[in-house]
Design a protein around this motif. Sequence first.
Motif, mmCIF file in Angstrom:
data_model
loop_
_atom_site.group_PDB
_atom_site.id
_atom_site.type_symbol
_atom_site.label_atom_id
_atom_site.label_comp_id
_atom_site.label_asym_id
_atom_site.label_seq_id
_atom_site.Cartn_x
_atom_site.Cartn_y
_atom_site.Cartn_z
ATOM 1 N N GLU A 1 -32.393 -50.635 -27.082
ATOM 2 C CA GLU A 1 -31.220 -50.962 -26.279
ATOM 3 C C GLU A 1 -31.326 -50.513 -24.832
ATOM 4 O OE1 GLU A 1 -28.632 -52.713 -27.177
ATOM 5 O OE2 GLU A 1 -29.212 -52.981 -29.270
ATOM 6 N N LEU A 2 -32.285 -49.640 -24.539
ATOM 7 C CA LEU A 2 -32.394 -49.066 -23.194
ATOM 8 C C LEU A 2 -33.760 -49.347 -22.590
ATOM 9 C CD1 LEU A 2 -30.888 -45.539 -23.943
ATOM 10 C CD2 LEU A 2 -29.707 -47.422 -22.787
ATOM 11 N N THR A 3 -33.776 -49.497 -21.282
ATOM 12 C CA THR A 3 -35.040 -49.595 -20.561
ATOM 13 C C THR A 3 -35.282 -48.248 -19.907
ATOM 14 O OG1 THR A 3 -34.687 -51.952 -20.104
ATOM 15 C CG2 THR A 3 -36.303 -50.797 -18.745
ATOM 16 N N LEU A 4 -36.173 -47.470 -20.507
ATOM 17 C CA LEU A 4 -36.432 -46.121 -20.013
ATOM 18 C C LEU A 4 -37.422 -46.158 -18.854
ATOM 19 C CD1 LEU A 4 -36.739 -44.214 -23.405
ATOM 20 C CD2 LEU A 4 -34.716 -44.538 -21.974
ATOM 21 N N LEU A 5 -37.379 -45.137 -18.025
ATOM 22 C CA LEU A 5 -38.259 -45.054 -16.875
ATOM 23 C C LEU A 5 -39.658 -44.651 -17.319
ATOM 24 C CD1 LEU A 5 -35.865 -43.183 -14.425
ATOM 25 C CD2 LEU A 5 -36.290 -45.639 -14.559
ATOM 26 N N ALA A 6 -40.654 -45.260 -16.744
ATOM 27 C CA ALA A 6 -42.039 -44.948 -17.080
ATOM 28 C C ALA A 6 -42.328 -43.477 -16.779
ATOM 29 C CB ALA A 6 -42.986 -45.845 -16.289
ATOM 30 N N GLY A 7 -43.074 -42.840 -17.680
ATOM 31 C CA GLY A 7 -43.453 -41.457 -17.475
ATOM 32 C C GLY A 7 -42.365 -40.446 -17.786
ATOM 33 N N HIS A 8 -41.266 -40.907 -18.411
ATOM 34 C CA HIS A 8 -40.152 -40.022 -18.738
ATOM 35 C C HIS A 8 -39.849 -40.060 -20.234
ATOM 36 C CE1 HIS A 8 -39.602 -40.393 -14.395
ATOM 37 N NE2 HIS A 8 -38.772 -39.366 -14.438
ATOM 38 N N GLU A 9 -39.233 -38.995 -20.714
ATOM 39 C CA GLU A 9 -38.782 -38.913 -22.099
ATOM 40 C C GLU A 9 -37.319 -38.500 -22.121
ATOM 41 O OE1 GLU A 9 -41.342 -36.199 -24.088
ATOM 42 O OE2 GLU A 9 -43.114 -37.479 -23.911
ATOM 43 N N ALA B 1 -19.402 -43.509 -28.786
ATOM 44 C CA ALA B 1 -18.937 -44.901 -28.808
ATOM 45 C C ALA B 1 -17.618 -45.086 -28.073
ATOM 46 C CB ALA B 1 -18.811 -45.395 -30.251
ATOM 47 N N ASN B 2 -16.737 -44.070 -28.090
ATOM 48 C CA ASN B 2 -15.442 -44.254 -27.427
ATOM 49 C C ASN B 2 -15.389 -43.621 -26.044
ATOM 50 O OD1 ASN B 2 -15.150 -41.532 -27.845
ATOM 51 N ND2 ASN B 2 -13.488 -41.683 -29.339
ATOM 52 N N ALA B 3 -16.548 -43.201 -25.527
ATOM 53 C CA ALA B 3 -16.585 -42.633 -24.177
ATOM 54 C C ALA B 3 -16.713 -43.749 -23.141
ATOM 55 C CB ALA B 3 -17.754 -41.665 -24.043
ATOM 56 N N PRO B 4 -15.994 -43.658 -22.035
ATOM 57 C CA PRO B 4 -16.117 -44.687 -20.999
ATOM 58 C C PRO B 4 -17.440 -44.639 -20.249
ATOM 59 C CG PRO B 4 -14.617 -42.966 -20.286
ATOM 60 C CD PRO B 4 -14.946 -42.680 -21.726
ATOM 61 N N VAL B 5 -18.111 -43.473 -20.293
ATOM 62 C CA VAL B 5 -19.407 -43.329 -19.622
ATOM 63 C C VAL B 5 -20.369 -42.613 -20.571
ATOM 64 C CG1 VAL B 5 -20.659 -42.363 -17.648
ATOM 65 C CG2 VAL B 5 -18.305 -43.159 -17.349
ATOM 66 N N LEU B 6 -21.587 -43.094 -20.618
ATOM 67 C CA LEU B 6 -22.637 -42.426 -21.386
ATOM 68 C C LEU B 6 -23.809 -42.162 -20.449
ATOM 69 C CD1 LEU B 6 -23.771 -41.428 -24.108
ATOM 70 C CD2 LEU B 6 -24.741 -43.724 -24.421
ATOM 71 N N LEU B 7 -24.225 -40.910 -20.382
ATOM 72 C CA LEU B 7 -25.375 -40.529 -19.576
ATOM 73 C C LEU B 7 -26.573 -40.327 -20.489
ATOM 74 C CD1 LEU B 7 -23.694 -37.825 -17.289
ATOM 75 C CD2 LEU B 7 -23.815 -40.302 -16.932
ATOM 76 N N VAL B 8 -27.660 -40.960 -20.152
ATOM 77 C CA VAL B 8 -28.923 -40.747 -20.856
ATOM 78 C C VAL B 8 -29.776 -39.877 -19.943
ATOM 79 C CG1 VAL B 8 -30.943 -41.816 -21.921
ATOM 80 C CG2 VAL B 8 -28.726 -42.998 -21.974
ATOM 81 N N VAL B 9 -30.015 -38.651 -20.375
ATOM 82 C CA VAL B 9 -30.738 -37.684 -19.550
ATOM 83 C C VAL B 9 -32.223 -37.752 -19.882
ATOM 84 C CG1 VAL B 9 -30.888 -35.285 -18.826
ATOM 85 C CG2 VAL B 9 -28.689 -36.213 -19.608
ATOM 86 N N LEU B 10 -33.029 -37.879 -18.854
ATOM 87 C CA LEU B 10 -34.475 -37.972 -19.018
ATOM 88 C C LEU B 10 -35.163 -36.819 -18.306
ATOM 89 C CD1 LEU B 10 -34.933 -41.745 -18.064
ATOM 90 C CD2 LEU B 10 -34.448 -40.826 -20.340
ATOM 91 N N HIS B 11 -36.319 -36.434 -18.809
ATOM 92 C CA HIS B 11 -37.159 -35.499 -18.079
ATOM 93 C C HIS B 11 -38.550 -36.105 -17.944
ATOM 94 C CE1 HIS B 11 -37.834 -34.365 -22.365
ATOM 95 N NE2 HIS B 11 -39.094 -34.243 -21.963
ATOM 96 N N LYS B 12 -39.197 -35.776 -16.852
ATOM 97 C CA LYS B 12 -40.524 -36.316 -16.593
ATOM 98 C C LYS B 12 -41.551 -35.630 -17.484
ATOM 99 C CE LYS B 12 -43.193 -37.927 -12.634
ATOM 100 N NZ LYS B 12 -43.297 -37.921 -11.152
ATOM 101 N N ARG B 13 -42.514 -36.383 -17.960
ATOM 102 C CA ARG B 13 -43.586 -35.786 -18.746
ATOM 103 C C ARG B 13 -44.416 -34.864 -17.857
ATOM 104 N NH1 ARG B 13 -44.654 -41.322 -20.461
ATOM 105 N NH2 ARG B 13 -43.458 -41.766 -22.350
#
Length: 216
Positions: A169-177, A98-110
């Motif tokens: 809250e997020l729009t994830l990429l199709a085919g990814h988790e 919550a107090n980080a200026p950047v948040l990375l959401v890491v995805l991997h392809k199915r």
Amino acid sequence: MQSAYDQFLGLMQARRSIRRFSERAVSGDDLARLFEAARWAPSNHNRQPWRFLVLEDKPQINRLAETVRQNLSQKLKTLPEAAASHLAEFTQYATCFANAPVLLVVLHKRPVTISASLLAGLKHPELVSGEPLSAAMAVQNLLLAAQALGLGTCVLTGPLLVPEALAAELTLLAGHEMTCLVALGHPAETPPPPRRKTVEQIVEFVPRPAAKERLK
């Protein structure tokens, strides 16, 4: 003069999981350097299945943290009463981004459909397909690059316990988790080094009789 190995080992030994960040923004140049390091990670069959969603909007990060906090608190209430004393601490760790200026959401392809029949029946097919492990190796490259740039990071998997909260809250990429989240920013703390097991505790040579002689 330090060898390349000594410099590299020193970088790894200095890295910490940072949970408190300053308000200083992470520059676009530094972000580009992090992703340049990440993309050189090894991957299964060179599929490079990783993708990174970058969140820099503070209200959005705060909303995501609050949604995770609420959903996780409700879910943790279903645990046995003996675990109740740890619930607040776990929730705090899971939402420290919550107090980080950047948040990375890491995805991997199915995994590709053609491999589904080969993976059927395996206890942990994701470990054989390699996509999550490949993304994890890219994250490790990114963590070490961040340390070299004077940035702090913290990998979080606790929020993955409430995927519905993240999906809201997020729009994830199709085919990814989702693989994990990474909080990123300039550190506002210097944690002490954590205890590490010795090499002898984590390595076994086969056949065993010659094992310890190799480490002397």
